[in-house]
Motif scaffolding. Structure first.
Motif, PDB file in Angstrom:
ATOM      1  N   ILE A  31       0.863  -1.202   0.000  1.00  0.00           N
ATOM      2  CA  ILE A  31       0.000   0.000   0.000  1.00  0.00           C
ATOM      3  C   ILE A  31       0.896   1.248   0.000  1.00  0.00           C
ATOM      4  O   ILE A  31       0.672   2.207  -0.753  1.00  0.00           O
ATOM      5  N   GLN A  32       1.940   1.226   0.834  1.00  0.00           N
ATOM      6  CA  GLN A  32       2.882   2.359   0.847  1.00  0.00           C
ATOM      7  C   GLN A  32       3.558   2.520  -0.508  1.00  0.00           C
ATOM      8  O   GLN A  32       3.753   3.646  -0.992  1.00  0.00           O
ATOM      9  N   GLU A  33       3.932   1.396  -1.116  1.00  0.00           N
ATOM     10  CA  GLU A  33       4.591   1.442  -2.439  1.00  0.00           C
ATOM     11  C   GLU A  33       3.664   2.089  -3.468  1.00  0.00           C
ATOM     12  O   GLU A  33       4.100   2.950  -4.256  1.00  0.00           O
ATOM     13  N   ALA A  34       2.397   1.690  -3.469  1.00  0.00           N
ATOM     14  CA  ALA A  34       1.432   2.274  -4.416  1.00  0.00           C
ATOM     15  C   ALA A  34       1.318   3.780  -4.193  1.00  0.00           C
ATOM     16  O   ALA A  34       1.228   4.560  -5.156  1.00  0.00           O
ATOM     17  N   GLY A  35       1.349   4.181  -2.929  1.00  0.00           N
ATOM     18  CA  GLY A  35       1.298   5.619  -2.614  1.00  0.00           C
ATOM     19  C   GLY A  35       2.530   6.336  -3.142  1.00  0.00           C
ATOM     20  O   GLY A  35       2.435   7.389  -3.790  1.00  0.00           O
ATOM     21  N   ALA A  36       3.702   5.755  -2.890  1.00  0.00           N
ATOM     22  CA  ALA A  36       4.965   6.384  -3.315  1.00  0.00           C
ATOM     23  C   ALA A  36       5.091   6.434  -4.828  1.00  0.00           C
ATOM     24  O   ALA A  36       5.669   7.371  -5.386  1.00  0.00           O
ATOM     25  N   GLU A  37       4.540   5.430  -5.508  1.00  0.00           N
ATOM     26  CA  GLU A  37       4.604   5.365  -6.981  1.00  0.00           C
ATOM     27  C   GLU A  37       3.564   6.269  -7.636  1.00  0.00           C
ATOM     28  O   GLU A  37       3.526   6.395  -8.860  1.00  0.00           O
ATOM     29  N   GLY A  38       2.662   6.831  -6.837  1.00  0.00           N
ATOM     30  CA  GLY A  38       1.592   7.664  -7.398  1.00  0.00           C
ATOM     31  C   GLY A  38       0.626   6.857  -8.248  1.00  0.00           C
ATOM     32  O   GLY A  38       0.195   7.296  -9.321  1.00  0.00           O
ATOM     33  N   ALA A  39       0.284   5.667  -7.771  1.00  0.00           N
ATOM     34  CA  ALA A  39      -0.658   4.805  -8.495  1.00  0.00           C
ATOM     35  C   ALA A  39      -2.001   5.508  -8.678  1.00  0.00           C
ATOM     36  O   ALA A  39      -2.361   6.404  -7.906  1.00  0.00           O
ATOM     37  N   ALA A  40      -2.735   5.072  -9.709  1.00  0.00           N
ATOM     38  CA  ALA A  40      -4.068   5.644  -9.957  1.00  0.00           C
ATOM     39  C   ALA A  40      -5.078   5.108  -8.951  1.00  0.00           C
ATOM     40  O   ALA A  40      -6.139   5.719  -8.738  1.00  0.00           O
ATOM     41  N   GLY A  41      -4.768   3.969  -8.356  1.00  0.00           N
ATOM     42  CA  GLY A  41      -5.684   3.414  -7.369  1.00  0.00           C
ATOM     43  C   GLY A  41      -5.216   2.071  -6.877  1.00  0.00           C
ATOM     44  O   GLY A  41      -4.267   1.487  -7.407  1.00  0.00           O
ATOM     45  N   ILE A  42      -5.905   1.610  -5.842  1.00  0.00           N
ATOM     46  CA  ILE A  42      -5.655   0.275  -5.288  1.00  0.00           C
ATOM     47  C   ILE A  42      -6.994  -0.441  -5.172  1.00  0.00           C
ATOM     48  O   ILE A  42      -7.979   0.145  -4.690  1.00  0.00           O
ATOM     49  N   VAL A  43      -7.021  -1.689  -5.615  1.00  0.00           N
ATOM     50  CA  VAL A  43      -8.128  -2.587  -5.319  1.00  0.00           C
ATOM     51  C   VAL A  43      -7.604  -3.505  -4.224  1.00  0.00           C
ATOM     52  O   VAL A  43      -6.615  -4.210  -4.425  1.00  0.00           O
ATOM     53  N   LEU A  44      -8.239  -3.453  -3.065  1.00  0.00           N
ATOM     54  CA  LEU A  44      -7.707  -4.152  -1.898  1.00  0.00           C
ATOM     55  C   LEU A  44      -8.708  -5.162  -1.349  1.00  0.00           C
ATOM     56  O   LEU A  44      -9.779  -4.775  -0.867  1.00  0.00           O
ATOM     57  N   ASN A  45      -8.364  -6.440  -1.478  1.00  0.00           N
ATOM     58  CA  ASN A  45      -9.083  -7.474  -0.735  1.00  0.00           C
ATOM     59  C   ASN A  45      -8.138  -7.941   0.358  1.00  0.00           C
ATOM     60  O   ASN A  45      -7.285  -8.799   0.142  1.00  0.00           O
ATOM     61  N   ALA A  46      -8.271  -7.324   1.520  1.00  0.00           N
ATOM     62  CA  ALA A  46      -7.374  -7.636   2.630  1.00  0.00           C
ATOM     63  C   ALA A  46      -7.797  -8.912   3.354  1.00  0.00           C
ATOM     64  O   ALA A  46      -7.178  -9.281   4.357  1.00  0.00           O
ATOM     65  N   ALA A  47      -8.847  -9.560   2.852  1.00  0.00           N
ATOM     66  CA  ALA A  47      -9.337 -10.826   3.423  1.00  0.00           C
ATOM     67  C   ALA A  47      -9.547 -10.661   4.936  1.00  0.00           C
ATOM     68  O   ALA A  47     -10.078  -9.631   5.360  1.00  0.00           O
ATOM     69  N   ALA A  48      -9.095 -11.621   5.737  1.00  0.00           N
ATOM     70  CA  ALA A  48      -9.397 -11.564   7.173  1.00  0.00           C
ATOM     71  C   ALA A  48      -8.801 -10.329   7.854  1.00  0.00           C
ATOM     72  O   ALA A  48      -9.359  -9.840   8.848  1.00  0.00           O
TER      73      ALA A  48
END
Ligand code: DQA
Length: 149
Positions: free
Chosen positions: A62-79
């Motif tokens: 999640i931090q990497e996506a933030g640092a890379e300036g991603a357009a978004g994250i789809v997150l299935n964090a499961a449990a």
């Protein structure tokens, strides 16, 4: 280069296909990845697709996506969705929209699954639609990118 969407999967999702098929269906994680890449192609996103059984890996990605300036994250964090303040803090710390996804309808299941720490900082939540929820989340991120919100 095309904008990037990270698709991040948490614990036990590597077992999709054989894990509790009455709840999660028969699609494997590889099938979910294919679906995400097809949705990425449709919407002009490069897809980074990851899975880990370890909470810290999810935080780091999640931090990497933030640092890379991603357009978004789809997150299935499961449990970890239902337990992890660390994941909530990671999502809150970045300026990247996060769509929380669950294959099953968590609200129709045990009460402990009705609570999501992640949802407090997520842009939106999709659950109960099976693997297509991932593709819908990617479409949603495309809509957010166009709207600029
Ligand atoms: C899940 C729902 C969670 O409650 C569960 O712990 C999972 C999968 C889903 O995709 O439906 O592992 O996130």
């Amino acid at each position: 280069m095309a904008p990037t969407v990270y698709v991040i999967n948490g614990p036990n999702l590597n077992l999709l296909g054989t894990r509790e098929p009455a709840t999660y269906g028969r699609a494997t994680l590889a099938d979910v990845e294919t679906l995400c890449r097809e949705a990425g192609d449709r919407h002009g996103f490069e897809i980074v697709f990851r899975q880990s059984n370890h909470e810290g890996d999810l935080v780091s990605w999640i931090q990497e996506a933030g640092a890379e300036g991603a357009a978004g994250i789809v997150l299935n964090a499961a449990a970890y969705t239902h337990t992890s303040v660390a994941l909530l803090d990671a999502v809150a710390a970045i300026a990247v929209p996060v769509i929380e996804v669950h294959i099953s309808n968590v609200h129709a299941r045990e009460p402990f699954r009705h609570v999501s720490y992640v949802a407090r900082a997520a842009k939106g939540v999709i659950c109960g639609l099976g693997p297509q929820g991932y593709a819908l989340a990617i479409a949603g991120l495309a809509g957010l990118a166009v709207k600029g919100s």
